[in-house]
Each structure stands twice: as structure tokens, then as C-alpha cells.
Design a protein around this motif. Sequence first.
Motif, short mmCIF file in Angstrom:
data_model
loop_
_atom_site.label_atom_id
_atom_site.label_comp_id
_atom_site.label_asym_id
_atom_site.label_seq_id
_atom_site.Cartn_x
_atom_site.Cartn_y
_atom_site.Cartn_z
N TYR A 273 2.71 -0.19 -4.29
CA TYR A 273 1.38 -0.21 -4.88
C TYR A 273 0.33 -0.56 -3.83
O TYR A 273 -0.76 0.01 -3.80
CB TYR A 273 1.32 -1.22 -6.02
N GLU A 274 0.67 -1.52 -2.98
CA GLU A 274 -0.25 -1.96 -1.94
C GLU A 274 -0.48 -0.87 -0.90
O GLU A 274 -1.61 -0.63 -0.46
CB GLU A 274 0.30 -3.23 -1.28
N LEU A 275 0.60 -0.17 -0.52
CA LEU A 275 0.50 0.83 0.53
C LEU A 275 -0.17 2.12 0.06
O LEU A 275 -0.70 2.87 0.88
CB LEU A 275 1.90 1.14 1.08
N ALA A 276 -0.16 2.37 -1.25
CA ALA A 276 -0.80 3.57 -1.78
C ALA A 276 -2.29 3.37 -2.03
O ALA A 276 -3.04 4.34 -2.18
CB ALA A 276 -0.13 4.01 -3.08
N LEU A 277 -2.73 2.13 -2.06
CA LEU A 277 -4.11 1.83 -2.44
C LEU A 277 -5.15 2.56 -1.59
O LEU A 277 -6.12 3.12 -2.13
CB LEU A 277 -4.35 0.32 -2.41
N ALA A 474 1.42 3.82 4.12
CA ALA A 474 2.85 3.52 4.05
C ALA A 474 3.54 3.94 5.35
O ALA A 474 4.40 3.23 5.87
CB ALA A 474 3.49 4.23 2.86
N ALA A 475 3.17 5.11 5.87
CA ALA A 475 3.73 5.57 7.15
C ALA A 475 3.34 4.63 8.28
O ALA A 475 4.16 4.28 9.14
CB ALA A 475 3.26 6.99 7.45
N ASP A 476 2.08 4.20 8.27
CA ASP A 476 1.60 3.26 9.27
C ASP A 476 2.40 1.95 9.19
O ASP A 476 2.80 1.38 10.21
CB ASP A 476 0.12 3.00 9.05
N TYR A 477 2.63 1.48 7.98
CA TYR A 477 3.40 0.25 7.75
C TYR A 477 4.82 0.40 8.30
O TYR A 477 5.33 -0.51 8.98
CB TYR A 477 3.42 -0.05 6.26
N GLU A 478 5.46 1.53 7.99
CA GLU A 478 6.82 1.75 8.47
C GLU A 478 6.89 1.67 9.99
O GLU A 478 7.78 1.01 10.56
CB GLU A 478 7.33 3.12 8.00
#
Length: 530
Positions: A273-277, A474-478
Motif C-alpha cells: 500500500y505504501e509503495l503504490a501510493l 516499489a521497484a525503487d524500494y527493491e
Amino acid sequence: MSSAKLPLAFALAAMLLGSASHAADKKDKSHDDEPKPEAALLHPQASSSEGSVSVEGKRIAYKAVAGTIVLHGKGDKENDPTVSMFYVAYFKKGDDASKRPITFVYNGGPGSATVWLHMGAFGPRRVVTADDSHTPAAPYQLVNNDYSLLDASDLVFIDAPGAGFSRLIANDADASKRDEQMKDRRKEVYSVDGDGHAFAQFITQFLTRYGRWNSPKYLFGESYGTTRSAVLANDLENEDSVDLNGVILLSQILNFDTSIDGPDQNPGVDLPYELALPTFAATAYYHHRLPQQPADLESFLKEVEQFAIGDYAQAMMAGSNLDDARKQAIAEKLHQYIGLPVPYLLKANLRITGGMFEHELLGDSGDTTGRLDSRFAGPSLDPLSKEAEYDPQSSSISSAYIAAFNNYVRKDLKFGQDQVYREFADANDWNFKHDGHDGAVNVMPDLAKAMKTNPNLKVMLNGGYYDLATPFFAADYEMHHLPVQPELMNNISYDWYPSGHMVYAHEASLKLLHDNAAKFIEQTDNVTKH
């Protein structure tokens, strides 16, 4: 078959570009890989042609080869043909082939043909589609691709086993045994590990057939193709002793625990939810659904990112301990950032899935936003549904790609005259177990191992702001959580575009993608550098 009826791992992956669930909607369910031996599948095929393309004003003459490579089993089954894999290769004429870069290109799915990257991004011909609306029906326009990557590298577009003209092979003389043999093939190949091994065997055979072992080598994968790239890079580096110069990732998903498509099936996991925001925010910005429209998208997204990993993440972490006043404040802030009404956000307990957002953002007009590219919108199938029931983006452009390629491959490449080109493999029974582990797929360790065992390996990450299938944050987080040493983080570069999952569907973004990828190849091509 809806993804809600599938195991969690498949439900997450089935929603990616070229998904098996999408395939189920489009294909004739009776067309499983035929349990009938076909002589043509047992031997490599090839059809050569010539052409030219003008890339940003520079004319490039090339030789094209459309053909197949036959894969075989391992160990005592090394003479047993398992898969006939179709490819289209483009070789620039006049260059020393042993020194020229070569890039292996594939879409995702799992089980998608590589028609999308071929006809939309880097092939010498490109199909013209509407930028953010439904492309009118045929006739479609096929034009010179001003942004083909052929100026920087030779290109090999590969169809996954069972997709395109690629086929699994069952060749036992006993018809009753062929059925069992085909089941074994599906079990072996339609899996995270089996798919990676198949592509690795294809690439090593291709390098031998065309004398390209000493060429600078690159992988370019999109969507599930990025998952494949992590597995494939590790297989090539550490099983086949093939050092890669670079891996180019487009619309990345390496850890399926970050997917926004299935978090409601996994209560307590709030990270998606956080990464899609930020992607929700970009979409609301594009459709002018924000209470106050920001002047600049990039600056706005940076602000939303900080909220996502700050106040919003802390509120999610609190769970039922979150007091009503704080919950109200977070809902009001979410309303400012993603445009959905405060009462709806409160009713949803602050947790919005991709399908919910796609259905609700334009709900008052009866429209659903796109998922692969949320700039698109189309009439909702059911205005009272909780989530989106189809993807307007996919419906808007798929027919143009499929029609254009079916004409092009037979007319220009002289291949497949009496064959059926399958948009997707029948891979509904895909095995998402990786390295013997159950649970959500996570191939971050695979990419990390490839980078550690080849510390010169460079990685380029690309993503679109309007991609709700594999959100850019999300990709950046990964990538920033990849288990590698800090110095290896310097081997990773990042590029974001005002487009969706198929970044290249937006022509201005296609130019940027081409220029960035060409620069990446030039900078990592040791032949050019030295």
C-alpha cells in the motif's frame, strides 16, 4: 479464470503484462501444446531477410533472421528435445560481429510473447497506437522506428516457451506416452527456475550458432521479464560462465511481496500500500482529480514518497492502535494526495488496492482507469464493483500489436506462414516455487549474487510513473534493499518516465528510453571503451 481463485503467488504474477489470466480471456482454451510430434519442431528453422531502419536520422542496414533453436534435456536426457524457441534477430551490417554488443530482449507474463517490445519499442518497425485512448480498429499503421535500439546493439527478440511460435516438444513414438511427456515438459518449463534455465540454454546456443561468445552481452526484460532477468543473470554467470556487461530492467518486480495486486489476500503486510501510493498520486494528478493540482509532477511525487514512508507507514504500523483522530488526519492527507473521498478511505481502513483505486478514481463518471498505464480510462464493466474488472489500456492497444506482428512476420520476415502465433502460452499451472522455497517469489538474491560474482555487472532500472502493475516506487524500494555491498549499489542506475508499464507506448518516453538505454550500452561496452 479470475486471479482471486488462484494461489496468492499466481494471483500476484498473473496480473503482470502478458499474464496467464489475461491469456485465458483471449485464447482458445482447446489449443494446449499439441501432444503430436511435429517434425519441424525437432530441428532448428531459419528465414533470413534484409532491411534498413533510420534511427534518429542515421540509416542502419541490417540482416534479420526469424527462426527457432531447439532446447534439450540435461544429463542422460541431453539428446531429448524439449522446447523449440522462436526468435527474431537483427544484425547490423558492416560491423565486426565479434565485437558488436548483442541484447537479448523478452517480455514477461509469465508466458508472454515478445511482440510488445518488438513492435512497440526496439524493432526496426513500430506500430502506431493512440497515446492514452483506445486505438481505432484496423487498418493499423506500421512505421519506421526512429528509436530502434539497433543503433547501439544487435537485437534478439525471444518468445517464451509456448508463446509466439515457440512450442514445447513431445516426440515419443507412443501416443499414450506423449501425453505424459507433455505434462513433464510443462512441469519442467512452466516454472520460475525452469523458465530461467530454458532462456539460459537458448542464449548459450545462440552465442554458439552465431559466433557471438566474445560480444558484449545484455539482457533486456520487461515486467515478469525482470523477474526472469534476475534468475537468468545468475544462471548465466554462475552455471554457464557467461559474464554479462549489463542488465536492463523495465517495469520491475523482483519481490512479489511488494505487489499491490494481492495485499488484501495477505493481511498484516502493509508495504504494498505504501509503495503504490506515489503511483496513485501520479494517476490522480494526470486525471485532474486532486483537490489542488500541483504545478510539477516530479516535485509532487517526492512529497508523496516522503509521506508514504513516513506518516502513512507509521499509521499503518499502528494497526488497531491508531486512534480515530490520527486516522482521520491520515485519511484527509490521502485525499489531498490521491483524490479519493475521505469517507471511502476511512471505510477501506486507509488500505487501497490497485483494483480499488482503478475503479474508484473516475467512478463518478462511470469509468475505470488503466492498470498497465493509468493514463488510460474506459467504461466500467460494473459500476457497483469493488475493483476494476478489466484493463482499459490493454484493451486499447493489444489488437494493434498482434495484427501488426502477424502481418510483419509473414510478409517481411518470411516466417510462420502456416503457423499460429500465440499471444500467450497456456501457462495457468505455472510453478512459482523458487529454489525449493514456497511463498511469494523473491529473486532479489539472484540478482545480488550475479552482481557479487561479476562485480563489473551494471544494472539499469526503468519505470513509468503511471504503472499500477509494477509501481515505480516499489521497484525503487527493491533496488535500494538489494543485498549487496554499498559499492555495488553504484552499479545501478535509475530512470523514470511520464508513461505506464509499457513505457514505450508514449512516444516521447520511447525516445528517452532509447537514448538512455543506448547510452547505458555505450558506457558498459568494454570494446568501445577500450
